[in-house]
Design an enzyme around this catalytic site. Sequence first.
Site, short mmCIF file in Angstrom:
data_model
loop_
_atom_site.label_atom_id
_atom_site.label_comp_id
_atom_site.label_asym_id
_atom_site.label_seq_id
_atom_site.Cartn_x
_atom_site.Cartn_y
_atom_site.Cartn_z
N ASN A 9 27.35 0.04 -33.66
CA ASN A 9 26.77 -0.21 -32.34
C ASN A 9 26.48 1.14 -31.70
O ASN A 9 27.40 1.82 -31.27
CB ASN A 9 27.76 -1.03 -31.49
CG ASN A 9 27.29 -1.16 -30.05
OD1 ASN A 9 26.13 -0.89 -29.73
ND2 ASN A 9 28.19 -1.59 -29.17
N LYS A 11 24.97 1.82 -28.97
CA LYS A 11 24.94 1.86 -27.50
C LYS A 11 23.67 2.60 -27.05
O LYS A 11 22.65 2.46 -27.71
CB LYS A 11 26.24 2.49 -26.98
CG LYS A 11 27.47 1.81 -27.62
CD LYS A 11 28.78 2.15 -27.01
CE LYS A 11 29.89 1.37 -27.73
NZ LYS A 11 31.22 1.59 -27.16
N HIS A 95 29.41 -7.83 -25.41
CA HIS A 95 30.16 -6.57 -25.53
C HIS A 95 30.90 -6.30 -24.22
O HIS A 95 30.39 -6.61 -23.14
CB HIS A 95 29.21 -5.42 -25.87
CG HIS A 95 29.95 -4.18 -26.26
ND1 HIS A 95 30.48 -3.32 -25.33
CD2 HIS A 95 30.28 -3.69 -27.48
CE1 HIS A 95 31.11 -2.35 -25.98
NE2 HIS A 95 31.01 -2.54 -27.27
N GLU A 97 31.24 -3.73 -22.55
CA GLU A 97 30.47 -2.93 -21.58
C GLU A 97 29.49 -3.82 -20.81
O GLU A 97 29.25 -3.61 -19.63
CB GLU A 97 29.76 -1.78 -22.32
CG GLU A 97 30.75 -0.69 -22.69
CD GLU A 97 30.43 0.06 -23.99
OE1 GLU A 97 29.27 0.04 -24.43
OE2 GLU A 97 31.37 0.66 -24.54
N GLU A 167 37.43 -6.61 -29.95
CA GLU A 167 37.42 -5.22 -29.48
C GLU A 167 38.31 -5.10 -28.25
O GLU A 167 37.87 -5.37 -27.13
CB GLU A 167 35.99 -4.80 -29.10
CG GLU A 167 35.01 -4.86 -30.25
CD GLU A 167 33.82 -3.94 -30.02
OE1 GLU A 167 33.60 -3.08 -30.88
OE2 GLU A 167 33.14 -4.05 -28.99
N GLY A 173 36.28 3.74 -27.35
CA GLY A 173 35.90 5.08 -26.91
C GLY A 173 37.06 5.92 -26.42
O GLY A 173 36.87 6.96 -25.81
N SER A 213 37.54 2.57 -31.59
CA SER A 213 37.98 3.83 -32.20
C SER A 213 38.20 3.74 -33.71
O SER A 213 39.12 4.35 -34.25
CB SER A 213 39.22 4.37 -31.49
OG SER A 213 38.94 4.62 -30.12
N GLY A 235 31.35 5.23 -31.61
CA GLY A 235 31.21 6.68 -31.81
C GLY A 235 31.03 7.11 -33.25
O GLY A 235 30.12 7.90 -33.56
#
Length: 255
Positions: A9, A11, A95, A97, A167, A173, A213, A235
Amino acid sequence: MRTPLIAGNWKMFKTVAETVAFVTDLRDLVKATASVDVVVAPPFTAVHAAANAARQTKIGVAAQDLYWEKEGAFTGEVSPAMVKEAGAAYAIVGHSERRRLFGESDAIVNRKALAAIGAGLTPIVCIGETLEERERGEMLAVLDRQIKDGLDQLSADQVGALVVAYEPVWAIGTGRTATSAQAGEAHAHIRKRLRQWFGGDAADRCRILYGGSVKPDNIRELIAEEDVDGALVGGASLDVRSFADLVTRSGRPAV
Ligand code: 13P
């Protein structure tokens, strides 16, 4: 037997040019790995370019979100049929976010999941508790609500074919990965509920990814858990070598 799935992903990272370069490199790097499904989720603007660059490879493309209406006066939104036509096979919905920054409720996640399925996309439905919820001992109740409301009105067949991503918000993150035991516990609970609410076949087929992570040095331990079927990676999916490492470490060499 569920085929492992490693999904990146991205982002709000990567232009069209960066996407094409990434997918072109990824094709070679993962060629020798069998029995892992590989998905990248670029921003909307690069979905079409990613799909073109991934053509005739096993790399699939996901949209990071979508809107549930077919078309209309919804400035800024993108429909399921549009991302499908652009070449996506998957769509991430719910998600954390989106839930936290854009106010998405479980009811919205549900509409998006249903709309994605209606357009022939495979939803990757994200769920997970915040740190406060975990510390209050509400983790399982939160997961139950997100599963029940997010997958409301889906058939057993549809649930079997989709992907759930667990998640935990506190692991996204932050560099703070859930231990494999924590991930294993949550995943086993999710599969137990899927079995209860949608039946054994759906529960056995549905892939449950872990996200938060995930890095090349912790993927093996996570994926060794019986109910962890792969990872949704933020990431570490932005660098093609680290993403390819995640894929390689989740599969076996092609013969
Ligand atoms: P990180 O891998 O950067 O923690 O992000 C996880 C995530 O949100 C994937 O959807």
